[in-house]
Scaffold this motif. Structure first.
Motif, PDB file in Angstrom:
ATOM      1  N   LEU A  93     -72.306  53.403 -89.317  1.00 32.16           N
ATOM      2  CA  LEU A  93     -70.913  53.265 -88.900  1.00 32.16           C
ATOM      3  C   LEU A  93     -70.625  51.815 -88.511  1.00 32.16           C
ATOM      4  N   ASP A  94     -69.897  51.121 -89.368  1.00 29.69           N
ATOM      5  CA  ASP A  94     -69.588  49.708 -89.152  1.00 29.69           C
ATOM      6  C   ASP A  94     -68.449  49.475 -88.176  1.00 29.69           C
ATOM      7  N   GLN A  95     -67.452  50.377 -88.156  1.00 25.28           N
ATOM      8  CA  GLN A  95     -66.207  50.085 -87.452  1.00 25.28           C
ATOM      9  C   GLN A  95     -65.853  51.186 -86.451  1.00 25.28           C
ATOM     10  N   ALA A  96     -65.279  50.764 -85.329  1.00 23.55           N
ATOM     11  CA  ALA A  96     -64.673  51.687 -84.370  1.00 23.55           C
ATOM     12  C   ALA A  96     -63.314  51.115 -83.995  1.00 23.55           C
ATOM     13  N   VAL A  97     -62.345  52.001 -83.761  1.00 25.12           N
ATOM     14  CA  VAL A  97     -60.961  51.551 -83.618  1.00 25.12           C
ATOM     15  C   VAL A  97     -60.317  52.156 -82.378  1.00 25.12           C
ATOM     16  N   HIS A  98     -59.386  51.407 -81.813  1.00 25.56           N
ATOM     17  CA  HIS A  98     -58.516  51.907 -80.747  1.00 25.56           C
ATOM     18  C   HIS A  98     -57.133  51.297 -80.963  1.00 25.56           C
ATOM     19  N   LEU A  99     -56.114  52.132 -81.043  1.00 26.39           N
ATOM     20  CA  LEU A  99     -54.749  51.690 -81.309  1.00 26.39           C
ATOM     21  C   LEU A  99     -53.863  52.030 -80.124  1.00 26.39           C
ATOM     22  N   SER A 100     -52.978  51.109 -79.773  1.00 25.84           N
ATOM     23  CA  SER A 100     -52.080  51.354 -78.647  1.00 25.84           C
ATOM     24  C   SER A 100     -50.784  50.580 -78.854  1.00 25.84           C
ATOM     25  N   ARG A 101     -49.776  50.947 -78.060  1.00 26.77           N
ATOM     26  CA  ARG A 101     -48.516  50.207 -78.060  1.00 26.77           C
ATOM     27  C   ARG A 101     -48.605  49.082 -77.033  1.00 26.77           C
ATOM     28  N   ARG A 102     -47.953  47.976 -77.323  1.00 26.24           N
ATOM     29  CA  ARG A 102     -47.860  46.863 -76.379  1.00 26.24           C
ATOM     30  C   ARG A 102     -46.664  47.078 -75.449  1.00 26.24           C
ATOM     31  N   ALA A 103     -46.823  46.633 -74.230  1.00 31.28           N
ATOM     32  CA  ALA A 103     -45.781  46.864 -73.232  1.00 31.28           C
ATOM     33  C   ALA A 103     -44.448  46.253 -73.654  1.00 31.28           C
ATOM     34  N   GLY A 104     -44.482  45.093 -74.303  1.00 32.75           N
ATOM     35  CA  GLY A 104     -43.250  44.433 -74.702  1.00 32.75           C
ATOM     36  C   GLY A 104     -42.757  44.826 -76.075  1.00 32.75           C
ATOM     37  N   GLY A 105     -43.383  45.827 -76.689  1.00 29.20           N
ATOM     38  CA  GLY A 105     -43.022  46.240 -78.038  1.00 29.20           C
ATOM     39  C   GLY A 105     -44.082  45.826 -79.036  1.00 29.20           C
ATOM     40  N   GLY A 106     -44.198  46.548 -80.101  1.00 35.51           N
ATOM     41  CA  GLY A 106     -45.225  46.267 -81.096  1.00 35.51           C
ATOM     42  C   GLY A 106     -46.495  47.043 -80.810  1.00 35.51           C
ATOM     43  N   TYR A 107     -47.601  46.585 -81.358  1.00 30.77           N
ATOM     44  CA  TYR A 107     -48.849  47.347 -81.329  1.00 30.77           C
ATOM     45  C   TYR A 107     -50.028  46.434 -81.007  1.00 30.77           C
ATOM     46  N   ARG A 108     -51.073  47.025 -80.474  1.00 24.94           N
ATOM     47  CA  ARG A 108     -52.362  46.330 -80.294  1.00 24.94           C
ATOM     48  C   ARG A 108     -53.430  47.093 -81.061  1.00 24.94           C
ATOM     49  N   VAL A 109     -54.107  46.382 -81.947  1.00 21.08           N
ATOM     50  CA  VAL A 109     -55.196  46.944 -82.739  1.00 21.08           C
ATOM     51  C   VAL A 109     -56.499  46.359 -82.212  1.00 21.08           C
ATOM     52  N   ARG A 110     -57.366  47.219 -81.714  1.00 23.97           N
ATOM     53  CA  ARG A 110     -58.716  46.797 -81.330  1.00 23.97           C
ATOM     54  C   ARG A 110     -59.671  47.365 -82.367  1.00 23.97           C
ATOM     55  N   TYR A 111     -60.460  46.477 -82.981  1.00 24.80           N
ATOM     56  CA  TYR A 111     -61.350  46.877 -84.068  1.00 24.80           C
ATOM     57  C   TYR A 111     -62.729  46.319 -83.772  1.00 24.80           C
ATOM     58  N   ALA A 112     -63.646  47.205 -83.426  1.00 27.99           N
ATOM     59  CA  ALA A 112     -65.013  46.808 -83.099  1.00 27.99           C
ATOM     60  C   ALA A 112     -65.888  46.940 -84.342  1.00 27.99           C
ATOM     61  N   ILE A 113     -66.593  45.860 -84.672  1.00 27.66           N
ATOM     62  CA  ILE A 113     -67.452  45.814 -85.862  1.00 27.66           C
ATOM     63  C   ILE A 113     -68.904  45.677 -85.410  1.00 27.66           C
ATOM     64  N   ALA A 114     -69.783  46.468 -85.980  1.00 28.05           N
ATOM     65  CA  ALA A 114     -71.201  46.426 -85.618  1.00 28.05           C
ATOM     66  C   ALA A 114     -71.735  44.992 -85.705  1.00 28.05           C
ATOM     67  N   ASP A 115     -72.396  44.532 -84.651  1.00 34.66           N
ATOM     68  CA  ASP A 115     -72.877  43.143 -84.587  1.00 34.66           C
ATOM     69  C   ASP A 115     -74.276  43.045 -85.193  1.00 34.66           C
ATOM     70  N   VAL A 116     -74.325  43.062 -86.505  1.00 33.31           N
ATOM     71  CA  VAL A 116     -75.603  43.027 -87.213  1.00 33.31           C
ATOM     72  C   VAL A 116     -76.341  41.717 -86.977  1.00 33.31           C
ATOM     73  N   ALA A 117     -75.602  40.606 -86.911  1.00 26.95           N
ATOM     74  CA  ALA A 117     -76.248  39.298 -86.760  1.00 26.95           C
ATOM     75  C   ALA A 117     -77.067  39.206 -85.480  1.00 26.95           C
ATOM     76  N   ALA A 118     -76.701  39.949 -84.457  1.00 29.17           N
ATOM     77  CA  ALA A 118     -77.456  39.906 -83.214  1.00 29.17           C
ATOM     78  C   ALA A 118     -78.859  40.500 -83.380  1.00 29.17           C
ATOM     79  N   TYR A 119     -79.053  41.306 -84.432  1.00 30.64           N
ATOM     80  CA  TYR A 119     -80.321  42.010 -84.619  1.00 30.64           C
ATOM     81  C   TYR A 119     -81.157  41.466 -85.782  1.00 30.64           C
ATOM     82  N   VAL A 120     -80.626  40.530 -86.546  1.00 31.80           N
ATOM     83  CA  VAL A 120     -81.353  39.988 -87.699  1.00 31.80           C
ATOM     84  C   VAL A 120     -81.715  38.537 -87.399  1.00 31.80           C
ATOM     85  N   ARG A 121     -83.000  38.255 -87.208  1.00 35.43           N
ATOM     86  CA  ARG A 121     -83.446  36.913 -86.842  1.00 35.43           C
ATOM     87  C   ARG A 121     -83.389  35.980 -88.049  1.00 35.43           C
ATOM     88  N   PRO A 122     -82.706  34.839 -87.940  1.00 34.26           N
ATOM     89  CA  PRO A 122     -82.691  33.878 -89.056  1.00 34.26           C
ATOM     90  C   PRO A 122     -84.109  33.435 -89.410  1.00 34.26           C
TER      91      PRO A 122
END
Length: 510
Positions: free
Chosen positions: A64-93
């Motif tokens: 599972l690469d992505q997790a999402v949370h969607l909400s309305r902004r207080a002043g109108g419009g939307y906020r999209v939060r999109y969490a992406i799996a941090d693979v680079a933190a686990y793969v040593r260069p």
């Protein structure tokens, strides 16, 4: 609803694996490094576990690469939060795990099992955004106004926690019933808004049903599956994020874009000429994307029109840029608010395939994706696609005004060739599996007559006879056919060959 046909149980995909040179098990040293990384890698200090993320994927998925949370902004419009799996933190260069991921390039899917990019201890465990604990993620926060235009973008490493593993079919039923969970309740609204903006900008999304081979007890079934609306809405969130990433990289002068030439005017004119005979209305001033979006793919003439439209989407590539040395700071790369709206995009599997790209050059003159109508980058599937890991790292550095890591800079010129090669293998695996299933399904029915829709026609030329491409309804087979084939019509065709050894199916007009 999908059309499902049970296929004979004896289908051996091992020959296709050997033919394509697909890797088998991970070497012991790679598994050992992955297990150590899973145990020892610390989670980020920034804590966003209070955000109630959920994942949305096929029911059987565990990478599972992505997790999402969607909400309305207080002043109108939307906020999209999109969490992406941090693979680079686990793969040593420089480690064996990184080297193995370059050899594989991306996860390849076959009906009898996938060939993963990363060992399951990471891709289905420590890095996957499963709802069983905290995970490391790269968190994109994108604010939209009421019209769906991007007004602010943030990207950071953060600790997140998914609350639920959701699947498309269940969520679609919930949407239809008005009971979709709160973090996703706005998905149809935001997805439709972004899709509408995309069509207006000329983006081309082909809503073609996909052929799939699935297990059915001890056997297999060939499935023709139309995308659910929720899948299209969810894709818009990923595309929105890819647009934001492209803007960051272009502003910083360093990056890796997914590019495609814009449709050529003569190709658009050819498609426009085909619209009338196929019963497709093309209003004055309407873009290709708007016309395509209004076509019903379930009928033979609509399906034929969309098949013709696919010819507009050719030449996808990865284009690397930034003629800089490692350790070049990325200051000043933060995009300004309102620096461009988001665009939709066709599924990558429908974009006509890949070619090679440029690496290490200055910002190219052509940065857009013809199917998207804007610059776009791959950053949302790092568990399954090599390039996303490096593009994401560049975005993090540029956004923070810091230094792009040497390992990411040094990889940049090599990525277009590596991804072009592995894209070809993945496409060949997908098509080869379908061809084999079709041939096995039909091998005992040579001489039978079937009803079919004509999707494409080939004019006779030299030694090439007249023919084209047809699609059967039952079984859901798409194949070549000889004869005079009126585009968009329904005709009777006779099966003349079905050979599993060569994965060949052929028809002629009856």
């Amino acid at each position: 609803m999908p059309i499902k046909v049970v296929v004979a149980p004896q289908i051996d995909f091992s020959g296709l694996r050997r033919e394509l040179g697909l890797p088998g098990e991970f070497p012991a040293a790679v598994l050992s490094e992955a297990e150590e990384s899973a145990r020892a890698t610390p989670l980020p200090g920034v804590d966003r576990t209070g955000v109630e993320f959920v994942t949305l994927d096929p029911a059987s998925s565990r990478d599972l690469d992505q997790a999402v949370h969607l909400s309305r902004r207080a002043g109108g419009g939307y906020r999209v939060r999109y969490a992406i799996a941090d693979v680079a933190a686990y793969v040593r260069p420089g480690g064996v795990l990184e080297a193995e991921s370059w050899a594989r390039g991306q996860t390849v899917y076959l009906p009898d099992g996938r060939i993963p990019l990363h060992p399951p201890v990471l891709s289905e465990g420590a890095v996957s955004l499963l709802p069983d604990g905290d995970r490391a993620a790269v968190l994109w926060t994108i604010d939209l106004d009421g019209d769906g235009e991007t007004v602010a973008v943030e990207v950071e490493r953060a600790r997140v926690r998914s609350r639920a593993k959701l699947d498309y079919e269940t969520v679609q039923r919930q949407i239809d019933a008005g009971t979709v969970p709160e973090p996703l309740a706005l998905l149809p609204e935001i997805g439709a808004l972004l899709a509408r903006r995309a069509a207006e900008r000329g983006a081309v999304n082909l809503p073609l049903p996909s052929q799939e081979v699935e297990r059915d007890g001890d056997g297999w079934r060939l499935v023709l599956r139309a995308p659910l609306p929720v899948e299209e809405h969810n894709a818009q969130i990923s595309l929105l994020t890819g647009m934001a990433a492209a803007r960051i990289m272009l502003a910083g002068g360093i990056g890796l874009l997914r590019t495609m030439p814009a449709p050529k005017p003569e190709a658009v004119q050819t498609l426009r000429a085909a619209a009338g005979p196929l019963g497709v209305t093309w209003p004055a001033g309407a873009s290709v994307g708007e016309v395509v979006a209004a076509v019903d793919p379930s009928g033979p003439r609509g399906a034929a029109f969309l098949d013709q439209a696919a010819d507009l989407l050719r030449g996808a590539a990865y284009t690397a840029f930034g003629a800089v040395t490692p350790s070049t700071p990325g200051a000043g790369a933060r995009p300004e608010a309102g620096d461009g709206g988001s665009r939709g995009e066709p599924a990558e599997a429908r974009d006509g395939g890949s070619r090679g790209g440029r690496g290490g050059a200055a910002v190219p003159a052509e940065t857009g994706h013809g199917g998207v109508g804007a610059p776009y980058a791959h950053v949302t599937a790092p568990l399954r696609r090599l390039a996303d890991r490096y593009a994401t790292e560049i975005c993090l550095a540029l956004y923070a005004g810091g230094t792009v890591p040497d390992w990411a800079m040094e990889a940049l010129p090599r990525l277009p060739k590596a991804m072009s090669s592995t894209d070809g293998v993945a496409s060949a695996a997908d098509r080869g599996a379908i061809d084999l299933a079709e041939a096995v399904l039909l091998q005992g029915r040579v001489g039978e007559v079937f009803e079919a829709a004509v999707l494409d026609r080939d004019e006779p030329s030299g030694k090439r006879p007249a023919g084209g491409t047809i699609a059967l309804d039952d079984p859901p087979v798409r194949a070549k056919c000889l004869g005079d084939l009126p585009l968009g019509s329904r005709i009777d065709v006779r099966l003349t060959a079905a050979d599993p050894a060569s994965r060949t199916v052929r028809f002629e007009r009856a």
